[in-house]
Enzyme design. Sequence first.
Site, PDB file in Angstrom:
ATOM      1  N   ASP A  36       0.814  -1.207   0.000  1.00  0.00           N
ATOM      2  CA  ASP A  36       0.000   0.000   0.000  1.00  0.00           C
ATOM      3  C   ASP A  36       0.849   1.258   0.000  1.00  0.00           C
ATOM      4  O   ASP A  36       1.350   1.682   1.037  1.00  0.00           O
ATOM      5  CB  ASP A  36      -0.895  -0.040   1.257  1.00  0.00           C
ATOM      6  CG  ASP A  36      -1.749   1.199   1.398  1.00  0.00           C
ATOM      7  OD1 ASP A  36      -2.289   1.423   2.502  1.00  0.00           O
ATOM      8  OD2 ASP A  36      -1.890   1.942   0.404  1.00  0.00           O
ATOM      9  N   ASP A 220      -1.698   5.621  -5.127  1.00  0.00           N
ATOM     10  CA  ASP A 220      -2.072   4.801  -3.970  1.00  0.00           C
ATOM     11  C   ASP A 220      -2.492   3.390  -4.369  1.00  0.00           C
ATOM     12  O   ASP A 220      -3.658   3.157  -4.730  1.00  0.00           O
ATOM     13  CB  ASP A 220      -3.214   5.493  -3.218  1.00  0.00           C
ATOM     14  CG  ASP A 220      -3.603   4.749  -1.968  1.00  0.00           C
ATOM     15  OD1 ASP A 220      -4.533   5.202  -1.280  1.00  0.00           O
ATOM     16  OD2 ASP A 220      -2.974   3.708  -1.676  1.00  0.00           O
TER      17      ASP A 220
HETATM   18  O1  LIG Z   1      -5.756   5.109   3.253  1.00  0.00           O
HETATM   19  C1  LIG Z   1      -5.539   5.334   2.071  1.00  0.00           C
HETATM   20  C2  LIG Z   1      -5.882   6.693   1.460  1.00  0.00           C
HETATM   21  C3  LIG Z   1      -4.886   7.697   1.969  1.00  0.00           C
HETATM   22 CL1  LIG Z   1      -5.412   9.307   1.527  1.00  0.00          CL
HETATM   23  N1  LIG Z   1      -4.940   4.419   1.220  1.00  0.00           N
HETATM   24  N2  LIG Z   1      -4.573   3.192   1.668  1.00  0.00           N
HETATM   25  C4  LIG Z   1      -5.519   2.299   2.097  1.00  0.00           C
HETATM   26  N3  LIG Z   1      -5.205   1.147   2.721  1.00  0.00           N
HETATM   27  C5  LIG Z   1      -6.368   0.407   3.096  1.00  0.00           C
HETATM   28  C6  LIG Z   1      -7.504   1.277   2.580  1.00  0.00           C
HETATM   29  N4  LIG Z   1      -6.836   2.427   1.961  1.00  0.00           N
END
Ligand SMILES: O=C(CCCl)NNC1=[NH+]CCN1
Length: 331
Positions: A36, A220
């Site tokens: 991630d 992302d």
């Molecule tokens: O949390 C975010 C957005 C950051 Cl602005 N991305 N990463 C992620 N990991 C699990 C769900 N989303």
Amino acid sequence: ENGSAAAIPIDPRFDIAYVTPVTIGTPPQTLYLDFDTGSSDLWVFSSHTPESQVRGQRIYSPEKSSTAKLLAGHTWSILYGDGSGSLGNVYTDNFTVGGVTVTSQAVQTAQQVSYSFTSQSEIHGLVGLGFSTLNTVFPNGQLTFFDNAKSTLDSPVFTADLKWKKEGTYDFGFIDETKYTGEITYLPVQTDPGYWTFTSSGYAVGDGAFHPASIVGIADTGTSLTYLPAEVVTSYWGQVDGAVDSDYYGGYVFPCSSKLPSFTFGVGPANITIPASYINYAQITEGSPVCFGGLQSSSWLGVNIWGDVALKAAFVVFNGANPPTIGWAKK
Ligand SMILES: O=C(CCCl)NNC1=[NH+]CCN1
């Protein structure tokens, strides 16, 4: 030592997330984790996770690893952009991905996970690949796997080659020229507060005119969809018969039978085109004539997110040199 590991979609019907096999500890315990770039904690389902919150996930048991060490007095707690979250304590242990090993990697063991993690049995935790400034471990923030591995890699880079409904790869330490076409366009990265933040140079809907714009957003891999400014997504969905921004469904939905245009975004003087098929994300429920769009408004988020729907249309280089940059190529 460089490395390469698979990025496997967790659902055969639509690309909710991608998981990558890793091994932790001695003897090695294999888990499948969601890499991630939108966060910077490495956390896993563990023997410390209440069994009521574990539903089929593999777990890491530090007590079964001869190289595990408790990081005494340290805790963590994370909340993601989609409202999911987890918290717990911290060990250090050996951590290997695709042949790249970090000894004494901070492995955050979950003592609580939110329901959305409990309900996804194929995700056994996350590997944050954002900048270590975002790490939530208290009182001392920990380094990401990439920050720990960087010095052992031929080049301080990792690349993402995510694919539509197919297995892709994450490479560490090298750029595989066979994975892209043409040139890689590198853009500056804003590292504050710790995301891979870059500025896109504009967009086009289908074969329409290119609209120059400065769209600041994050790359992302941990977010399924792509979230852009309201005026951008309104101009996109305005080209789709029957598309509506539905409060009921929580975003733009459209008749599954409607024809979608592609979406092109600028990366410096170059551009990346997301095929229409990637934006036809999923039926609301199995067999429904209503489909959910892969391009949604970011207005409620406060940040533009280039998630998997966009990333899988490109070969992306996350360059951890000083200063960091992000590279985009067609493939
Ligand atoms: O949390 C975010 C957005 C950051 Cl602005 N991305 N990463 C992620 N990991 C699990 C769900 N989303």
